[in-house]
Each structure stands twice: as C-alpha cells, then as structure tokens.
Write an enzyme that holds these catalytic residues in place. Structure first.
Site, PDB file in Angstrom:
ATOM      1  N   HIS A 139       0.746  -1.217   0.089  1.00  0.00           N
ATOM      2  CA  HIS A 139       0.186  -0.083   0.029  1.00  0.00           C
ATOM      3  C   HIS A 139       0.808   1.319  -0.022  1.00  0.00           C
ATOM      4  O   HIS A 139       1.860   1.220   0.601  1.00  0.00           O
ATOM      5  CB  HIS A 139      -0.923  -0.084   1.176  1.00  0.00           C
ATOM      6  CG  HIS A 139      -0.300   0.380   2.532  1.00  0.00           C
ATOM      7  ND1 HIS A 139       0.072   1.352   3.227  1.00  0.00           N
ATOM      8  CD2 HIS A 139       0.268  -0.943   3.456  1.00  0.00           C
ATOM      9  CE1 HIS A 139       0.474   0.997   4.383  1.00  0.00           C
ATOM     10  NE2 HIS A 139       0.638  -0.286   4.339  1.00  0.00           N
ATOM     11  N   ASP A 197      -0.309   4.863   0.975  1.00  0.00           N
ATOM     12  CA  ASP A 197      -0.794   5.352   1.852  1.00  0.00           C
ATOM     13  C   ASP A 197       0.063   5.370   3.160  1.00  0.00           C
ATOM     14  O   ASP A 197       0.696   4.251   3.561  1.00  0.00           O
ATOM     15  CB  ASP A 197      -1.872   5.444   2.190  1.00  0.00           C
ATOM     16  CG  ASP A 197      -2.687   4.226   3.149  1.00  0.00           C
ATOM     17  OD1 ASP A 197      -2.231   3.168   2.715  1.00  0.00           O
ATOM     18  OD2 ASP A 197      -3.205   4.217   4.012  1.00  0.00           O
ATOM     19  N   ASP A 254       6.558   2.059   6.027  1.00  0.00           N
ATOM     20  CA  ASP A 254       5.180   1.468   6.036  1.00  0.00           C
ATOM     21  C   ASP A 254       4.331   2.050   5.232  1.00  0.00           C
ATOM     22  O   ASP A 254       3.508   2.915   5.634  1.00  0.00           O
ATOM     23  CB  ASP A 254       4.700   1.261   7.413  1.00  0.00           C
ATOM     24  CG  ASP A 254       3.452   0.634   7.464  1.00  0.00           C
ATOM     25  OD1 ASP A 254       2.851  -0.078   6.656  1.00  0.00           O
ATOM     26  OD2 ASP A 254       2.720   0.625   8.739  1.00  0.00           O
ATOM     27  N   GLU A 276      -4.799   1.587   3.013  1.00  0.00           N
ATOM     28  CA  GLU A 276      -4.558   0.592   3.889  1.00  0.00           C
ATOM     29  C   GLU A 276      -4.578   0.872   5.634  1.00  0.00           C
ATOM     30  O   GLU A 276      -5.012  -0.020   6.259  1.00  0.00           O
ATOM     31  CB  GLU A 276      -3.385  -0.272   3.584  1.00  0.00           C
ATOM     32  CG  GLU A 276      -3.178  -1.596   4.311  1.00  0.00           C
ATOM     33  CD  GLU A 276      -2.470  -1.546   5.533  1.00  0.00           C
ATOM     34  OE1 GLU A 276      -2.322  -2.726   6.260  1.00  0.00           O
ATOM     35  OE2 GLU A 276      -1.904  -0.487   5.893  1.00  0.00           O
ATOM     36  N   ASP A 303       4.676  -6.381   3.635  1.00  0.00           N
ATOM     37  CA  ASP A 303       4.160  -4.944   4.518  1.00  0.00           C
ATOM     38  C   ASP A 303       4.454  -5.491   6.047  1.00  0.00           C
ATOM     39  O   ASP A 303       3.951  -5.025   7.142  1.00  0.00           O
ATOM     40  CB  ASP A 303       2.504  -5.283   4.377  1.00  0.00           C
ATOM     41  CG  ASP A 303       2.198  -3.864   5.312  1.00  0.00           C
ATOM     42  OD1 ASP A 303       2.948  -2.842   5.350  1.00  0.00           O
ATOM     43  OD2 ASP A 303       0.979  -3.639   5.416  1.00  0.00           O
TER      44      ASP A 303
END
Length: 426
Positions: free
Chosen positions: A78, A80, A141, A175, A198
């Site tokens: 992801h 975001d 992240d 996410e 992730d």
C-alpha cells in the site's frame, strides 16, 4: 544499494497520508501524487497491463517467460501512510555503517534514536539505515514494500534467464485506515495467491492476524450551572472515564504480546453534554474476540440501566463494526504458499520468523475475498512515528525473497501439493 535508496527516498518524500474521516477513495487526493508516479514507473520498467483506476488501485503484469503452466502469483503493497503521525515534508537521513550507538535525529529538539530503548537497532550494526529527521514518520510502512516489489520485478525484466510464471503487481490506497481492500478487484487481479510485502523485521512471515473491530461510543450528559448542579448535572466526560475503567486494566496494547488480545482507546473528545469515545478490539481467537465485543455491550447496558431513571433514555450509545478477521482460516488450507515463502528465505540464508501479526494487512481481507495472501517482511521498524527506520540491507533481502519466490513457483510441481491435500481430506 544506491538505486534502492534513491527509489525509496523518491517515494517517501511524497505525502500520501490517508484520512479516516473522509468518505472518498482514496481518502486523500494527494495519494494520487504517488499512485500516478508508480503507474508510469511500472510502464517504464516494461510491465504489461498497467492500470490505475479512479480510486487509485494499481495493477500490472509481468508475463511468464516459461512454456509450461505455472500458477499466477501476486505481490501487493500500500502507498498511503498512517494519519497517526505526520507524513508531510519527510526528509530522510542516511546513516551508513551504523556503529551501534545513538542516532541524533534532530539536534535542535534533542530527538534521539537510541538502542538503549530500541534494542532492535543492534541487529543492524555495520549496515546502512534510513531514518527520519525526527519531525515526521518515514513511510517505510509501506513504501519499503513498494520499493522492493518494483525493484524485484525490474530485476526479473532485465534478467530473463531467471524463469518465472505470470506475476501480478498490486498497489493500494487507504490500507492504514482499514480500507485498502475495499475496492480491490480480486477477479481482475487474477492471481492464484499473493503476498503482501508489509511486515517489519527481516525474516518475518505471517499468516495469522487479529480479528478486529472498531467501536464508537457516544455518552450523553446534562449541563447545569455548577453552582446549582447537585442532583441535576450529568457530566458525559466523567461517564466516559468510568466506562473506560470498566474495561480490563491489563488488556491494553502496552501490556500484551503474541496471541494476547486487547482493548485500545484511540480517541476521546467531549463536553459536559456529549462525549465521543473511539475504541478498537483485537484478538486472534474468534471466541475471545466475540466475548470482548459482548463485554462492551454489557458495560453499555449496565450504564444505561444505572442512569435510566435520572436521564430518561439511553445515556450510552454503542456501535461496534467488525473490520477484518484472522486470515489463518483461509491460508491454512493452502499452507504450501507459506511453505514456499519459507523455502525461499531459507535458500537465501534468512531465518524465517513465523509469528502472528499483532495487527492487520490488506492480505487479511483479501484472503477472505478469495485471494490467500500471507505477509512477508519489508524491513522497517518503529512504524507510525518519528523513530521509524529501515535498514537498506533488509530491503535488499526482501527483494531477493520476491525474486526467489517467483523462481521457485516456476520450478515447483504443485500437482504433488494438490495430491497431498486430497489425501489429508480423505
């Protein structure tokens, strides 16, 4: 390693913070700043079927280079970043040959990343670390995961001697606010299974996660002049405080680990007349998860009964919404996909750390949407805050794992796996 650093920095310096209070997808328009860049980059490195939809979901294909049938696999991350801490104006700092001591992130504000507090730092002595400047999060992240996927796929494009089947790439928005899988088109993605890149520490391989629910509670009150309040005023803030104190004292994130679940107060705001409380519930065990939700409802009923005569109606209004479930149920029937990732790590001299996720990923929900999706390390530490960092060597290892999984998928006889599954069923 410089190309990894350059690519990662180019991603994290773009602000992609998501917004839980938005009702659009993506929740913030600025997520498109990176999404559009990624779509163009995937085209540039030679991927096919590159698409980006109106909600920011990106998909692309690396075609198979073998003439035999191979399962289609996917890699997902992801773009975001969490709204828990600012991701605006990220200015990464590169720390080559880390010496094992304190890292001054911001001298002016005396913000220090120290192994005395973050002991994991000592695992990376002698390596190159990328840190924050102490004023923002880093965004590893999950921009580390994106960096690793793009770099690994680019390597496969440029090295066709490495045999692989069809590989699908997927990048998602939102996410961090639990919506990453909301509009993910599993059928269009078309993979037999996938992996989210992730995780955190090098070696992490996860196929279990929390069952999760979000709780919103409204407490009502009655405001009366404090000089004449006896027997009349009802202070909603104090009721909210009493409600929190009814929850198990030691079942909080800071006092639990492993498979232990918790209640976590994430936000509170109010006045005498009305207070709103946000809470999350987490547990790996479904029975315990249900009991936690029941406890919140029981406390609600207790307070409403206590104030029924004085207030005249329900004084506490509680809404509980399930967010995602433990993917273990969906992954265990196809455990060979976890075994494959474990084999890839071992072949690269990486010690697999198979453990439960104390959280969730897009893969949790995707697994329930028909796309089994274990989680693999991306290398970062201390997510969601100013102490976040990532070792570049861990990112390189994650890239190697992606390449090795692709290679193993093309050389594994999965018909034997299916036979083993059939025998177990009998």
């Amino acid at each position: 390693m410089q190309h990894i650093i350059d690519r990662f920095v180019s991603y994290v310096t773009i602000d992609t913070e998501s917004d839980p209070n938005s009702d659009t997808t993506p929740s913030t328009k600025k997520q498109f700043d990176l999404a559009n860049k990624l779509a163009e980059e995937l085209k540039t490195i030679g991927l096919k079927e590159v698409t980006i939809d109106k909600h920011g979901y990106i998909m692309a294909t690396l075609p198979s280079n073998v003439d035999h049938e191979v399962p289609t696999i996917g890699f997902i991350s992801h773009f975001d970043t969490t709204p828990d801490f600012t991701g605006k104006d990220v200015k990464p700092q590169i720390v080559p040959n880390y010496d094992g001591g304190d890292i001054v992130l911001n001298a002016e504000q005396n913000i220090v990343l120290s192994p005395n507090y973050f002991k994991d730092l000592l695992l990376y002595k002698g390596q190159t670390l990328i840190t924050t400047n102490g004023l923002t999060l880093l965004g590893a992240d999950d921009k580390a995961g994106i960096t690793e996927i793009v770099t690994a796929i680019e390597y496969l494009v440029n090295n066709p001697e490495i045999k692989h089947g069809k590989i699908r790439v997927g990048f998602t928005p939102d996410e961090e606010i639990g919506r990453g899988a909301d509009l993910f088109d599993v059928k269009k993605f078309g993979a037999d299974w996938a992996y989210t890149m992730d995780g955190s520490q090098i070696g992490e391989l996860e196929y279990e996660n929390f069952n999760a629910a979000g709780v919103k509670i409204t407490f009502k009150g009655k405001s009366v002049h404090p000089g004449y309040a006896k027997g009349k005023m009802i202070n909603s803030m104090l009721i909210a405080n009493d409600f929190i104190n009814e929850l198990p004292k030691h079942e909080t994130p800071q006092e639990t680990k492993g498979y232990e679940g918790f209640f976590h107060v994430t936000g509170i705001s109010g006045s005498i007349e009305e207070t709103k409380l946000d809470l999350i519930i987490r547990d790996h065990d479904m029975k315990k998860f249900k009991k936690r939700k029941e406890l919140v409802h029981d406390i609600t009923k207790k307070f409403n009964k206590k104030f029924a005569k004085q207030f005249g109606e329900d004084i506490v209004i509680t809404t509980i919404k399930d967010q995602y479930y433990n993917m273990k149920e969906k992954v265990e029937p196809v455990m060979f996909i976890v075994d494959l990732a474990e084999k890839a790590m071992k072949s690269l001299d990486i010690k697999p750390l198979i453990k439960p996720i104390r959280g969730g990923t897009d893969g949790c929900r995707l697994s329930y949407m028909g796309l089994p999706c274990p989680n693999i390390f991306a290398g970062g530490h201390n997510f969601h805050g100013k102490y976040e960092y990532v070792p570049v060597e861990s990112m390189q290892k994650a890239i190697d794992v992606i390449i090795k999984i692709a290679e193993l998928t093309a050389t594994t006889d999965f018909s034997k796996t299916e036979k083993k599954k059939s025998k177990k069923k009998k």
